[in-house]
Design a protein around this motif. Structure first.
Motif, PDB file in Angstrom:
ATOM      1  N   ASP A 196      -4.833  -8.945   5.586  1.00  0.00           N
ATOM      2  CA  ASP A 196      -4.058  -7.828   5.123  1.00  0.00           C
ATOM      3  C   ASP A 196      -4.295  -7.493   3.789  1.00  0.00           C
ATOM      4  O   ASP A 196      -3.777  -6.536   2.884  1.00  0.00           O
ATOM      5  CB  ASP A 196      -2.451  -8.240   5.167  1.00  0.00           C
ATOM      6  CG  ASP A 196      -1.898  -8.391   6.513  1.00  0.00           C
ATOM      7  OD1 ASP A 196      -2.554  -7.705   7.309  1.00  0.00           O
ATOM      8  OD2 ASP A 196      -0.889  -9.001   6.582  1.00  0.00           O
TER       9      ASP A 196
ATOM     10  N   GLY B 146      -8.224   2.195  10.277  1.00  0.00           N
ATOM     11  CA  GLY B 146      -7.476   1.108  10.567  1.00  0.00           C
ATOM     12  C   GLY B 146      -7.336   0.252   9.091  1.00  0.00           C
ATOM     13  O   GLY B 146      -6.867  -0.681   8.903  1.00  0.00           O
TER      14      GLY B 146
ATOM     15  N   THR C  26       0.926  -1.050   0.135  1.00  0.00           N
ATOM     16  CA  THR C  26       0.105  -0.041   0.038  1.00  0.00           C
ATOM     17  C   THR C  26       0.690   1.224  -0.036  1.00  0.00           C
ATOM     18  O   THR C  26       0.518   2.170  -0.650  1.00  0.00           O
ATOM     19  CB  THR C  26      -0.985  -0.075   1.178  1.00  0.00           C
ATOM     20  OG1 THR C  26      -1.843  -0.969   1.123  1.00  0.00           O
ATOM     21  CG2 THR C  26      -1.616   1.391   1.289  1.00  0.00           C
TER      22      THR C  26
HETATM   23  P1  ADP Z   1      -6.125   4.579   8.950  1.00  0.00           P
HETATM   24  O1  ADP Z   1      -5.126   5.582   8.834  1.00  0.00           O
HETATM   25  O2  ADP Z   1      -6.717   4.284   7.590  1.00  0.00           O
HETATM   26  O3  ADP Z   1      -6.707   4.578  10.169  1.00  0.00           O
HETATM   27  P2  ADP Z   1      -3.476   2.956   9.500  1.00  0.00           P
HETATM   28  O4  ADP Z   1      -2.737   3.293   8.135  1.00  0.00           O
HETATM   29  O5  ADP Z   1      -3.030   3.906  10.653  1.00  0.00           O
HETATM   30  O6  ADP Z   1      -5.143   3.077   9.385  1.00  0.00           O
HETATM   31  O7  ADP Z   1      -3.441   1.468   9.810  1.00  0.00           O
HETATM   32  C1  ADP Z   1      -3.666   0.292   8.830  1.00  0.00           C
HETATM   33  C2  ADP Z   1      -3.324  -0.888   9.679  1.00  0.00           C
HETATM   34  O8  ADP Z   1      -3.517  -1.930   8.763  1.00  0.00           O
HETATM   35  C3  ADP Z   1      -1.823  -0.785   9.954  1.00  0.00           C
HETATM   36  O9  ADP Z   1      -1.481  -1.504  11.199  1.00  0.00           O
HETATM   37  C4  ADP Z   1      -1.371  -1.742   8.928  1.00  0.00           C
HETATM   38  O10 ADP Z   1      -0.166  -2.343   9.216  1.00  0.00           O
HETATM   39  C5  ADP Z   1      -2.241  -2.760   8.555  1.00  0.00           C
HETATM   40  N1  ADP Z   1      -2.549  -3.328   7.327  1.00  0.00           N
HETATM   41  C6  ADP Z   1      -2.396  -4.572   7.008  1.00  0.00           C
HETATM   42  N2  ADP Z   1      -2.416  -5.019   5.751  1.00  0.00           N
HETATM   43  C7  ADP Z   1      -2.518  -3.807   5.276  1.00  0.00           C
HETATM   44  C8  ADP Z   1      -2.470  -3.410   3.671  1.00  0.00           C
HETATM   45  N3  ADP Z   1      -2.510  -4.034   2.786  1.00  0.00           N
HETATM   46  N4  ADP Z   1      -2.412  -2.062   3.587  1.00  0.00           N
HETATM   47  C9  ADP Z   1      -2.309  -1.165   4.525  1.00  0.00           C
HETATM   48  N5  ADP Z   1      -2.155  -1.432   5.877  1.00  0.00           N
HETATM   49  C10 ADP Z   1      -2.411  -2.628   6.106  1.00  0.00           C
END
Ligand code: ADP
Ligand code: MG
Length: 143
Positions: A134, A37, A13
Protein backbone atom coordinates in the motif's frame (compact mmCIF):
# COMPACT_ATOMS: atom_id res chain seq x y z
CA UNK A 1 9.52 23.43 -6.72
CA UNK A 2 9.29 19.74 -5.91
CA UNK A 3 7.52 18.15 -2.97
CA UNK A 4 7.29 14.51 -2.10
CA UNK A 5 4.63 12.76 -0.04
CA UNK A 6 4.39 9.19 1.18
CA UNK A 7 1.00 7.56 1.68
CA UNK A 8 0.35 4.16 3.17
CA UNK A 9 -3.34 3.69 2.46
CA UNK A 10 -5.95 4.77 -0.12
CA UNK A 11 -7.46 7.03 2.56
CA UNK A 12 -4.19 8.94 2.90
CA UNK A 13 -3.94 9.42 -0.87
CA UNK A 14 -7.51 10.60 -1.00
CA UNK A 15 -6.84 13.02 1.85
CA UNK A 16 -3.85 14.49 -0.01
CA UNK A 17 -6.07 15.07 -3.05
CA UNK A 18 -8.68 16.70 -0.85
CA UNK A 19 -6.13 19.10 0.66
CA UNK A 20 -4.72 20.03 -2.73
CA UNK A 21 -8.19 20.78 -4.07
CA UNK A 22 -8.94 23.01 -1.11
CA UNK A 23 -5.96 25.15 -2.14
CA UNK A 24 -6.84 25.07 -5.87
CA UNK A 25 -7.77 28.16 -7.84
CA UNK A 26 -9.92 28.44 -10.98
CA UNK A 27 -7.74 27.83 -14.02
CA UNK A 28 -5.33 25.49 -12.26
CA UNK A 29 -4.12 22.53 -14.31
CA UNK A 30 -2.89 19.24 -12.87
CA UNK A 31 -1.19 16.51 -14.91
CA UNK A 32 -1.63 13.16 -13.18
CA UNK A 33 0.80 10.36 -14.04
CA UNK A 34 1.20 6.81 -12.81
CA UNK A 35 0.76 3.18 -13.82
CA UNK A 36 -2.56 1.38 -13.82
CA UNK A 37 -3.74 0.66 -10.29
CA UNK A 38 -1.39 3.12 -8.62
CA UNK A 39 -4.14 5.35 -7.22
CA UNK A 40 -4.95 8.05 -9.78
CA UNK A 41 -8.69 7.55 -9.37
CA UNK A 42 -8.38 7.44 -5.58
CA UNK A 43 -6.49 10.74 -5.72
CA UNK A 44 -9.07 12.23 -8.10
CA UNK A 45 -11.88 11.27 -5.71
CA UNK A 46 -10.04 13.26 -3.04
CA UNK A 47 -9.78 16.22 -5.43
CA UNK A 48 -13.53 16.03 -6.04
CA UNK A 49 -14.21 15.89 -2.32
CA UNK A 50 -12.00 18.95 -1.75
CA UNK A 51 -13.99 20.82 -4.40
CA UNK A 52 -17.22 19.74 -2.67
CA UNK A 53 -18.36 17.82 -5.74
CA UNK A 54 -21.36 15.64 -4.95
CA UNK A 55 -21.54 13.52 -8.12
CA UNK A 56 -19.77 10.15 -8.04
CA UNK A 57 -16.35 10.21 -9.71
CA UNK A 58 -15.13 7.47 -12.01
CA UNK A 59 -12.22 7.05 -14.41
CA UNK A 60 -13.04 8.67 -17.76
CA UNK A 61 -12.06 5.40 -19.44
CA UNK A 62 -14.28 5.56 -22.50
CA UNK A 63 -14.54 9.30 -22.79
CA UNK A 64 -11.77 11.85 -23.11
CA UNK A 65 -13.50 14.23 -20.72
CA UNK A 66 -15.74 13.97 -17.71
CA UNK A 67 -17.12 17.24 -16.35
CA UNK A 68 -18.29 17.75 -12.77
CA UNK A 69 -20.16 20.96 -12.12
CA UNK A 70 -21.57 20.53 -8.61
CA UNK A 71 -18.55 21.77 -6.64
CA UNK A 72 -17.21 25.19 -5.73
CA UNK A 73 -15.57 25.24 -9.18
CA UNK A 74 -15.90 22.87 -12.14
CA UNK A 75 -13.64 19.84 -12.38
CA UNK A 76 -12.63 18.85 -15.91
CA UNK A 77 -11.22 15.33 -15.77
CA UNK A 78 -9.41 14.33 -18.96
CA UNK A 79 -7.96 10.95 -19.87
CA UNK A 80 -6.10 11.48 -23.13
CA UNK A 81 -4.73 7.94 -23.41
CA UNK A 82 -6.66 7.22 -26.60
CA UNK A 83 -5.69 10.43 -28.33
CA UNK A 84 -3.85 9.61 -31.53
CA UNK A 85 -2.72 13.13 -32.25
CA UNK A 86 -2.77 16.22 -30.00
CA UNK A 87 -4.78 18.01 -32.72
CA UNK A 88 -7.74 15.80 -31.81
CA UNK A 89 -7.89 17.76 -28.57
CA UNK A 90 -9.09 20.80 -30.55
CA UNK A 91 -12.29 18.91 -31.27
CA UNK A 92 -13.16 18.62 -27.59
CA UNK A 93 -12.32 22.28 -27.05
CA UNK A 94 -9.31 21.57 -24.87
CA UNK A 95 -8.11 25.17 -24.73
CA UNK A 96 -11.47 26.39 -23.46
CA UNK A 97 -11.12 24.07 -20.48
CA UNK A 98 -7.41 24.53 -19.85
CA UNK A 99 -7.68 28.32 -19.96
CA UNK A 100 -11.11 28.26 -18.31
CA UNK A 101 -12.37 28.82 -14.77
CA UNK A 102 -12.29 25.27 -13.46
CA UNK A 103 -9.69 22.82 -12.25
CA UNK A 104 -8.32 20.67 -15.08
CA UNK A 105 -7.00 17.25 -14.21
CA UNK A 106 -5.31 15.47 -17.10
CA UNK A 107 -4.30 11.81 -17.05
CA UNK A 108 -1.65 10.82 -19.63
CA UNK A 109 -0.76 14.48 -20.18
CA UNK A 110 2.68 13.41 -21.42
CA UNK A 111 0.94 12.35 -24.67
CA UNK A 112 -0.17 15.92 -25.34
CA UNK A 113 2.99 17.66 -24.13
CA UNK A 114 3.02 20.15 -27.02
CA UNK A 115 -0.41 21.57 -26.21
CA UNK A 116 -0.04 21.68 -22.44
CA UNK A 117 -0.06 25.19 -20.94
CA UNK A 118 3.18 26.82 -19.90
CA UNK A 119 2.52 26.27 -16.20
CA UNK A 120 0.86 23.36 -14.48
CA UNK A 121 1.28 21.01 -11.54
CA UNK A 122 2.75 17.63 -12.34
CA UNK A 123 1.69 14.88 -9.92
CA UNK A 124 3.35 11.50 -10.25
CA UNK A 125 2.27 8.52 -8.17
CA UNK A 126 4.65 5.59 -7.82
CA UNK A 127 4.58 2.27 -6.05
CA UNK A 128 7.58 0.82 -4.27
CA UNK A 129 6.77 -2.78 -3.49
CA UNK A 130 9.87 -3.12 -1.32
CA UNK A 131 8.12 -0.69 1.05
CA UNK A 132 4.85 -2.64 1.13
CA UNK A 133 1.81 -3.20 -1.02
CA UNK A 134 0.00 0.00 0.00
CA UNK A 135 3.03 2.29 -0.11
CA UNK A 136 2.83 5.18 -2.58
CA UNK A 137 5.26 8.00 -3.33
CA UNK A 138 3.47 11.09 -4.61
CA UNK A 139 5.69 13.66 -6.28
CA UNK A 140 4.35 17.17 -6.85
CA UNK A 141 6.25 19.48 -9.20
CA UNK A 142 5.39 22.94 -10.44
CA UNK A 143 6.17 23.17 -14.14
P1 ADP B 1 -5.59 4.07 -11.15
O1 ADP B 1 -6.73 5.04 -11.32
O2 ADP B 1 -4.24 4.71 -11.04
O3 ADP B 1 -5.59 2.98 -12.19
P2 ADP B 1 -7.08 3.31 -8.80
O4 ADP B 1 -7.15 4.58 -8.02
O5 ADP B 1 -8.31 2.91 -9.56
O6 ADP B 1 -5.80 3.31 -9.76
O7 ADP B 1 -6.73 2.09 -7.84
C1 ADP B 1 -5.72 2.12 -6.85
C2 ADP B 1 -5.81 0.84 -6.02
O8 ADP B 1 -4.72 0.75 -5.11
C3 ADP B 1 -7.08 0.79 -5.19
O9 ADP B 1 -7.55 -0.54 -5.17
C4 ADP B 1 -6.60 1.21 -3.80
O10 ADP B 1 -7.39 0.65 -2.77
C5 ADP B 1 -5.19 0.61 -3.78
N1 ADP B 1 -4.24 1.31 -2.87
C6 ADP B 1 -3.49 0.70 -1.93
N2 ADP B 1 -2.70 1.56 -1.27
C7 ADP B 1 -2.96 2.79 -1.82
C8 ADP B 1 -2.45 4.10 -1.55
N3 ADP B 1 -1.50 4.35 -0.64
N4 ADP B 1 -2.94 5.10 -2.29
C9 ADP B 1 -3.88 4.88 -3.26
N5 ADP B 1 -4.39 3.67 -3.55
C10 ADP B 1 -3.95 2.63 -2.84
MG1 MG C 1 -8.14 5.36 -12.85
Amino acid sequence: MRREYITKSPEETRELGRQMAEAAKPGDVIALTGDLGVGKTVFTKGIAEGLEITEPVSSPTFTILQEYESGRMPLYHFDVYRIGDPEEMDEVGFDDFVYGQGLCLIEWAELIQEIMPEHYTQITIEKDLSQGFDFRRIIVEEI
